[in-house]
Design a protein around this motif. Structure first.
Motif, PDB file in Angstrom:
ATOM      1  N   GLN A   1      -2.444   0.709  -4.923  1.00  0.00           N
ATOM      2  CA  GLN A   1      -2.498  -0.574  -4.235  1.00  0.00           C
ATOM      3  C   GLN A   1      -1.892  -1.613  -5.161  1.00  0.00           C
ATOM      4  OE1 GLN A   1      -3.535  -1.183  -1.025  1.00  0.00           O
ATOM      5  NE2 GLN A   1      -2.604  -3.171  -1.353  1.00  0.00           N
TER       6      GLN A   1
ATOM      7  N   HIS B   1      -6.679   3.578   7.435  1.00  0.00           N
ATOM      8  CA  HIS B   1      -6.615   2.805   8.672  1.00  0.00           C
ATOM      9  C   HIS B   1      -6.631   1.323   8.322  1.00  0.00           C
ATOM     10  CE1 HIS B   1      -8.486   1.995  12.921  1.00  0.00           C
ATOM     11  NE2 HIS B   1      -7.277   1.494  12.789  1.00  0.00           N
ATOM     12  N   HIS B   2      -5.515   0.648   8.615  1.00  0.00           N
ATOM     13  CA  HIS B   2      -5.360  -0.785   8.329  1.00  0.00           C
ATOM     14  C   HIS B   2      -5.549  -1.590   9.609  1.00  0.00           C
ATOM     15  CE1 HIS B   2      -3.297  -4.518   6.860  1.00  0.00           C
ATOM     16  NE2 HIS B   2      -2.960  -4.583   8.134  1.00  0.00           N
ATOM     17  N   ARG B   3      -6.416  -2.611   9.527  1.00  0.00           N
ATOM     18  CA  ARG B   3      -6.554  -3.602  10.597  1.00  0.00           C
ATOM     19  C   ARG B   3      -6.484  -4.977   9.967  1.00  0.00           C
ATOM     20  NH1 ARG B   3     -11.732  -0.772  13.397  1.00  0.00           N
ATOM     21  NH2 ARG B   3     -10.680   0.453  15.005  1.00  0.00           N
ATOM     22  N   ASP B   4      -5.911  -5.938  10.681  1.00  0.00           N
ATOM     23  CA  ASP B   4      -5.853  -7.293  10.130  1.00  0.00           C
ATOM     24  C   ASP B   4      -6.029  -8.336  11.224  1.00  0.00           C
ATOM     25  OD1 ASP B   4      -3.275  -7.918  11.299  1.00  0.00           O
ATOM     26  OD2 ASP B   4      -2.306  -6.831   9.676  1.00  0.00           O
TER      27      ASP B   4
ATOM     28  N   HIS C   1      -7.976  -8.621   6.269  1.00  0.00           N
ATOM     29  CA  HIS C   1      -7.726  -7.242   6.702  1.00  0.00           C
ATOM     30  C   HIS C   1      -8.835  -6.333   6.201  1.00  0.00           C
ATOM     31  CE1 HIS C   1      -5.575  -5.291   3.007  1.00  0.00           C
ATOM     32  NE2 HIS C   1      -6.270  -6.327   2.586  1.00  0.00           N
ATOM     33  N   SER C   2      -8.862  -5.131   6.771  1.00  0.00           N
ATOM     34  CA  SER C   2      -9.792  -4.098   6.334  1.00  0.00           C
ATOM     35  C   SER C   2      -9.025  -2.809   6.144  1.00  0.00           C
ATOM     36  CB  SER C   2     -10.903  -3.894   7.367  1.00  0.00           C
ATOM     37  OG  SER C   2     -10.374  -3.404   8.594  1.00  0.00           O
ATOM     38  N   GLU C   3      -9.587  -1.909   5.307  1.00  0.00           N
ATOM     39  CA  GLU C   3      -8.964  -0.612   5.045  1.00  0.00           C
ATOM     40  C   GLU C   3     -10.057   0.447   4.984  1.00  0.00           C
ATOM     41  OE1 GLU C   3      -5.267  -1.476   2.116  1.00  0.00           O
ATOM     42  OE2 GLU C   3      -7.152  -2.459   1.603  1.00  0.00           O
TER      43      GLU C   3
ATOM     44  N   SER D   1       0.850  -1.193   0.000  1.00  0.00           N
ATOM     45  CA  SER D   1       0.000   0.000   0.000  1.00  0.00           C
ATOM     46  C   SER D   1       0.883   1.239   0.000  1.00  0.00           C
ATOM     47  CB  SER D   1      -0.914   0.008   1.228  1.00  0.00           C
ATOM     48  OG  SER D   1      -1.740  -1.135   1.236  1.00  0.00           O
TER      49      SER D   1
ATOM     50  N   HIS E   1       5.104  -2.207   8.823  1.00  0.00           N
ATOM     51  CA  HIS E   1       4.803  -0.794   8.629  1.00  0.00           C
ATOM     52  C   HIS E   1       6.100  -0.022   8.793  1.00  0.00           C
ATOM     53  CE1 HIS E   1       2.748   3.111  10.163  1.00  0.00           C
ATOM     54  NE2 HIS E   1       2.886   3.142   8.846  1.00  0.00           N
TER      55      HIS E   1
ATOM     56  N   ALA F   1       3.181   0.167   3.857  1.00  0.00           N
ATOM     57  CA  ALA F   1       2.367  -0.854   4.517  1.00  0.00           C
ATOM     58  C   ALA F   1       2.477  -2.113   3.669  1.00  0.00           C
ATOM     59  CB  ALA F   1       0.913  -0.402   4.639  1.00  0.00           C
TER      60      ALA F   1
END
Length: 321
Positions: free
Chosen positions: A138, A95-98, A122-124, A87, A156, A112
């Motif tokens: 991306q 905002h990245h979560r996994d 993951h979500s973005e 990314s 990161h 990232a």
């Protein structure tokens, strides 16, 4: 980031048959597609004309978009296998979560890098509140067979190496360029670099002749190896080049992507990379059944379901049409 196409095509990629045996100038204008309900992207790879550049298997360029009164990027939890996501933001925040527990806000100039390997989710999302503009790329890197079942990981990196030369400021995302080497973990020989050109820049940058390369114009336009490349287009350069000349009449931002030609055949469908259609079908079933392979992304009850598989068997396709 997810491929949100509800009817994604199944593609078998890889092999050296479609790799240019020497220098080439193949302009890829990109195809506009919607990413969810709020973000329009220009898809450079895969296309009917070219499906890989080195191990780079997927290239989306989005923005610059004014999202001051819009939700910005909204990509719910979704899965990946057999690839890395890279990314890269030019403007804005994501905002990245996994499912590993990573919880990071990514900003311009930061790498990232998510290695899906055996499987990850993951979500973005654009944060609330978020900056007015959103602009970035991306990228996916196909993992070779020896690494595709590796444990998932997230990196990161907020400080990346680079160099300056004759109106050029280069930042190295992946691999090495001009004596600078990225801290990002790579599983195949490749390079990814952000190239910022000042107005009037005329510079020659070194290339690895054993790699194939492409240049994406993210902001402004530039002359690349004597060919004009407008914003939102990508120029494939083939192999065998020891350098490439870049010229810009006005400020421009380019992304250089390259790598050793990827000689494995892979199947890419939706957000999965595998080796057979049966593997891909298994991944989709496991994701929809909430199998432990992918885990869960904290903080979100919503998740993207894998779409139905194509009704026809996969057919072998090379790197070019």
């Amino acid at each position: 980031m997810s491929n949100l196409d509800r009817r994604p095509a199944a593609r078998e990629l890889g092999g050296l048959a479609g790799t240019a045996p020497g220098p080439a100038l193949d302009l890829l204008p990109g195809k506009e597609v919607m990413l969810g309900e709020s973000t329009r992207v220009r898809r450079m790879l895969p296309t009917l004309g070219r499906r890989l550049v080195g191990a780079w298997a997927f290239v989306d360029h989005y923005g610059p978009d004014d999202v001051a009164t819009a939700p910005g990027m909204q990509v719910p939890p979704h899965p990946h296998t057999g690839l890395q996501t890279v990314s890269w933001l030019l403007e804005g925040e994501v905002h990245h979560r996994d499912s590993l527990g990573s919880d990071v806000v990514v900003r311009p100039g930061e790498l990232a890098l998510m290695t899906a390997g055996h499987g990850i989710a993951h979500s973005e999302h654009s944060p609330v509140p978020h900056p007015r503009m959103l602009h970035g790329a991306q990228l996916w890197v196909a993992l070779p067979d020896a690494s595709r079942e590796t444990s998932p990981a997230f990196e990161h990196h907020t400080g990346l190496p680079g160099f300056d030369s004759d109106g050029l400021a280069a930042t190295v995302l992946m691999g090495s360029l001009g004596g600078a080497t990225s801290p990002g973990t790579a599983h195949t020989p490749l390079v990814g670099a952000d190239l910022t050109l000042a107005a009037g820049a005329d510079v020659e940058i070194p290339l690895e002749p054993g790699f194939e390369h492409a240049v994406l114009a993210a902001t402004g336009g530039a002359d690349v190896a004597g060919a004009p490349v407008a914003r939102g287009a990508m120029l494939y350069l083939g192999t065998g080049r020891r350098s490439v000349r870049l010229r810009a009449g006005a400020p421009a931002r380019l992304l250089l992507l390259g790598g050793e030609p990827f000689d494995e055949r892979i199947v890419m469908w939706w957000n999965f990379v595998g080796r057979t259609g049966a593997e891909i079908a298994g991944y989709a079933e496991q994701w929809n059944d909430r199998d432990a392979r992918f885990g869960e992304v904290p903080g979100s009850d919503e998740r993207l379901a894998a779409p139905p598989l194509p009704p026809v068997p996969l057919k072998a396709r090379g790197r070019e049409r």
